[in-house]
Each structure stands twice: as C-alpha cells, then as structure tokens.
Motif scaffolding. Structure first.
Motif, PDB file in Angstrom:
ATOM      1  N   THR A  54    -110.975  11.788  37.835  1.00  0.00           N
ATOM      2  CA  THR A  54    -109.884  13.182  38.945  1.00  0.00           C
ATOM      3  C   THR A  54    -110.915  14.488  39.292  1.00  0.00           C
ATOM      4  O   THR A  54    -110.532  14.594  38.007  1.00  0.00           O
ATOM      5  CB  THR A  54    -108.926  13.259  38.106  1.00  0.00           C
ATOM      6  N   ASN A  57    -107.083  18.771  40.591  1.00  0.00           N
ATOM      7  CA  ASN A  57    -106.442  18.526  39.995  1.00  0.00           C
ATOM      8  C   ASN A  57    -105.504  20.093  40.290  1.00  0.00           C
ATOM      9  O   ASN A  57    -104.673  19.591  40.952  1.00  0.00           O
ATOM     10  CB  ASN A  57    -105.946  18.269  38.397  1.00  0.00           C
ATOM     11  N   ASN A 110    -100.359  19.921  37.919  1.00  0.00           N
ATOM     12  CA  ASN A 110    -100.613  19.608  36.475  1.00  0.00           C
ATOM     13  C   ASN A 110     -99.059  20.707  35.874  1.00  0.00           C
ATOM     14  O   ASN A 110     -99.221  20.099  34.699  1.00  0.00           O
ATOM     15  CB  ASN A 110    -102.338  20.203  35.960  1.00  0.00           C
ATOM     16  N   PHE A 113     -96.364  16.690  36.736  1.00  0.00           N
ATOM     17  CA  PHE A 113     -95.916  14.812  35.755  1.00  0.00           C
ATOM     18  C   PHE A 113     -94.530  15.153  35.188  1.00  0.00           C
ATOM     19  O   PHE A 113     -94.015  15.863  34.412  1.00  0.00           O
ATOM     20  CB  PHE A 113     -96.784  14.412  34.627  1.00  0.00           C
ATOM     21  N   ALA A 126     -98.091  13.010  42.253  1.00  0.00           N
ATOM     22  CA  ALA A 126     -97.830  12.319  40.865  1.00  0.00           C
ATOM     23  C   ALA A 126     -97.074  11.168  39.994  1.00  0.00           C
ATOM     24  O   ALA A 126     -97.901  10.901  39.216  1.00  0.00           O
ATOM     25  CB  ALA A 126     -96.882  13.504  39.987  1.00  0.00           C
ATOM     26  N   GLN A 130     -99.190   8.689  38.271  1.00  0.00           N
ATOM     27  CA  GLN A 130     -98.109   7.568  36.452  1.00  0.00           C
ATOM     28  C   GLN A 130     -98.031   6.313  36.671  1.00  0.00           C
ATOM     29  O   GLN A 130     -98.725   5.596  35.749  1.00  0.00           O
ATOM     30  CB  GLN A 130     -96.866   8.887  36.738  1.00  0.00           C
ATOM     31  N   ASP A 142    -110.316  13.846  32.926  1.00  0.00           N
ATOM     32  CA  ASP A 142    -109.978  15.177  34.725  1.00  0.00           C
ATOM     33  C   ASP A 142    -110.762  15.843  34.301  1.00  0.00           C
ATOM     34  O   ASP A 142    -110.474  16.350  33.556  1.00  0.00           O
ATOM     35  CB  ASP A 142    -108.204  14.734  34.142  1.00  0.00           C
ATOM     36  N   TYR A 194    -100.667  16.631  33.396  1.00  0.00           N
ATOM     37  CA  TYR A 194    -101.355  15.163  33.864  1.00  0.00           C
ATOM     38  C   TYR A 194    -101.620  15.189  32.094  1.00  0.00           C
ATOM     39  O   TYR A 194    -101.200  13.799  32.190  1.00  0.00           O
ATOM     40  CB  TYR A 194    -102.685  15.641  34.959  1.00  0.00           C
ATOM     41  N   ASP A 195    -102.328  15.807  31.270  1.00  0.00           N
ATOM     42  CA  ASP A 195    -103.078  15.637  30.214  1.00  0.00           C
ATOM     43  C   ASP A 195    -101.686  14.496  28.842  1.00  0.00           C
ATOM     44  O   ASP A 195    -102.508  13.660  28.721  1.00  0.00           O
ATOM     45  CB  ASP A 195    -103.171  16.562  28.643  1.00  0.00           C
ATOM     46  N   SER A 197     -99.046  13.358  30.314  1.00  0.00           N
ATOM     47  CA  SER A 197     -98.826  11.658  30.473  1.00  0.00           C
ATOM     48  C   SER A 197     -99.887  10.684  30.289  1.00  0.00           C
ATOM     49  O   SER A 197     -98.923   9.194  29.612  1.00  0.00           O
ATOM     50  CB  SER A 197     -98.751  11.910  32.096  1.00  0.00           C
TER      51      SER A 197
END
Length: 329
Positions: A54, A57, A110, A113, A126, A130, A142, A194-195, A197
């Motif tokens: 990805t 972000n 970011n 999430f 998101a 997810q 990412d 995101y990290d 998740s």
C-alpha cells in the motif's frame, strides 16, 4: 451492522494479472450516483503467501505510489508464487488532492483504523482494508515519507511488539527491504494507525519513511522500487536474489528523541539530516517573524545520535515537531 459498501471490479483471488478498482459509492453535488474509484491490482500465480502493498496512506507522500504503479505494470504472474495485492493510493481522495488528509471528510487514513462500514468515506476505506484485504495477507508493506511538512533520512522500520517472534519477523523483513537506514521506531501517536491494525492481526509488517517535502526524488524512488521487490523475495513470493547494500540500524527508544517547538516563527536548521549531534547541542532556532532586533529561541538535542527527521517548511508553529534524533544501534 451493515456490510461494507465497497465492491472490487476485479477478482481478488484468481490467477493472472487483474487491474481495476475498489468502487465506493459516494453521492456528491456533481454526481448524485457517483463513486470513489480506488485503483487496485492483483497478481496471482498458484498457491503461496500473499503480500498486501500500500501507498499514499497520506495523500502527499509519493514514493509508494511511484514504486507500486511501476510494480503493477512490470510484475508478471510467472515471476511469483502466491499473490500480490497492490493498492498504490489507500486514501485516494487525499492522493488526488495532494493533501495529507481527505478533502471529502478531512480523514487521516492512518488515524482511522479499524474504520467503520457505515462511517465517513475514509472510515469505509479503512474498514474494507481491515476486514477484507488484511486477513488475506501474510506480509504487509505500507510506504510512507514525510509529506509536505517533514523530511526524513530514508529508512524502513519495524515496531517493538509484545510478541517477540512477530517482532523478529518484522525486523527481518525491514532488513530485507534494505533502505540506507533501518529503524526500530517509536510512534508518538499510534491510536487508529494502520500499523497497529496490521500488527494486531499478527502480520509481518514493514513501513517506511523515504524522504519528504511533498515530493519524491530519483534516489528515494529507487529505494522504494528495490525495497518492495526485496520484500517480495524475502517473503518467498517473488523469485530471485535480494539486492543488498549496507544499512545503518537505528533506534528511537523514547520521547527524548523528539524536539518540539514551543514558539511560532521562522525555523533555522542548525543540523542537517544524517548529521551526528550531541545531547545539549543546538539543533534548531526559531526566529520571531513580527519584528527585527530580537534573538531567536534555541532548541537543543535531548539525546545524542543522528538527525533522522526535520521540519520541512520554513515557518514553524508551537507544537510542531522540528527535529527527531535517532540512536545508532
């Protein structure tokens, strides 16, 4: 709770190369039955691991989109065993406007999430990542850089995790990415990331900071293109040998790495990216902008190390991060 309204225009789990979109219905003034069309490519060859790749972000960070657009047109099914899911611009509205956050809902992807299938546009994207894309992946890359307000030495990074086996897998993937610097990174604001998740789902995760200033360079794009292929090879998805050069390992162990401004004004950099600094050394000055004849405020490093990040614009506001000092391991 209703299901996510996003639908892919291509198959996500069929052999071959498939270019298309994640279509999110979005009614707006200029298109009552319109959609946000998020580009996606899926390349699959038989049974094997799955990588989710990805970029954007944040919409003003470009090394990821450059490297992933290139990968989408150059990677062939016969080059891999498994599956590669490529989303060059996660926050597509932000990417199209060249801004960190979405122009539709001001959503910071970011910090959104795990998202919501009935939420804002950003939260819906998101949630789809997810609940649909992330569960498919065994390894996730990412891409980030500093956007318009920060500049970084080029590094790939992993986080300190409670699961040390997972952390070791992430660090190994970071080393395989092989940016000029590799970082064990402390996040100062990790709510909704995101990290988090990705890591909470037990995935191997690599992120980057490859430059900044709201643009990319030939050098930073080269790092991104080489790094994504190295990660795919490391994961056993792409065939071939890793391309490895020396990389300096860094750590951001605590809050003393960060130097924040308490003043509005004009920033004078006293150290450049990659420079070594000693604790107590002046790393930045903030000059008043409303009159002459006043001395600047000096800001000093709170620990020894090297300058890993700096504030990019010439003006700074109280609360802005001006300098990050990382420690060589």
């Amino acid at each position: 709770m209703p299901g996510n309204p996003i639908t892919p225009t291509i198959p996500l789990n069929e052999d071959g190369v498939h270019h298309g979109f994640l279509r999110l219905p979005y009614s707006r003034d200029d298109s009552a039955w319109g959609s946000v069309m998020i580009p996606i490519t899926v390349i699959k060859n038989g049974i094997g691991p799955c990588a989710l790749l990805t970029g954007a972000n944040h919409g003003d960070e470009y090394e990821g989109p450059v490297a992933l657009m290139d990968l989408a047109v150059s990677l062939k099914p016969e080059d891999i065993e498994g599956r590669v899911i490529i989303v060059p611009a996660m926050n597509y509205p932000a990417f199209r406007s060249g801004t960190r956050t979405s122009p539709i809902d001001r959503g910071n992807m970011n910090r959104s999430f795990p998202g919501s299938p009935s939420g804002t546009v950003t939260e819906k994207i998101a949630d789809y990542i997810q609940t649909v894309l992330l569960p498919e992946a065994s390894i996730v890359l990412d891409f980030h850089s500093g956007g318009r307000t920060l500049d970084f030495i080029p590094f790939a990074s992993a986080h300190v995790l409670e699961n040390k086996e997972q952390q070791a897998a992430c660090v190994a993937a970071v080393e395989a990415f092989n940016a000029p610097y590799s970082m064990i990174m402390l996040e100062i604001d990790n709510v909704g990331m995101y990290d988090t998740s990705v890591e909470d789902q037990g995935k191997t995760f690599v992120t980057t900071e490859l430059g900044g200033g709201g643009t990319s360079t030939a050098f930073s794009n080269m790092i991104a293109k080489k790094g994504v292929r190295n990660v795919l090879k490391h994961a056993g998805i792409m065939k071939g040998e890793l391309e490895i050069a020396p990389s300096v390992m860094l750590d951001m162990p605590d809050d003393d790495c960060f130097v924040f401004s308490q003043d509005d004004g004009m920033i004078e950099a006293m150290k450049d990216l990659g420079d070594e600094v000693k604790q107590g050394e002046i790393v930045a000055r903030v000059w008043p902008v409303d009159r002459t004849g006043r001395l600047p405020v000096d800001y000093r490093a709170r620990r020894s190390g090297i300058v890993a990040s700096r504030h990019f614009p010439g003006l700074v506001k109280s609360g802005d991060c001006m300098v990050v000092v990382a420690v060589k391991i």
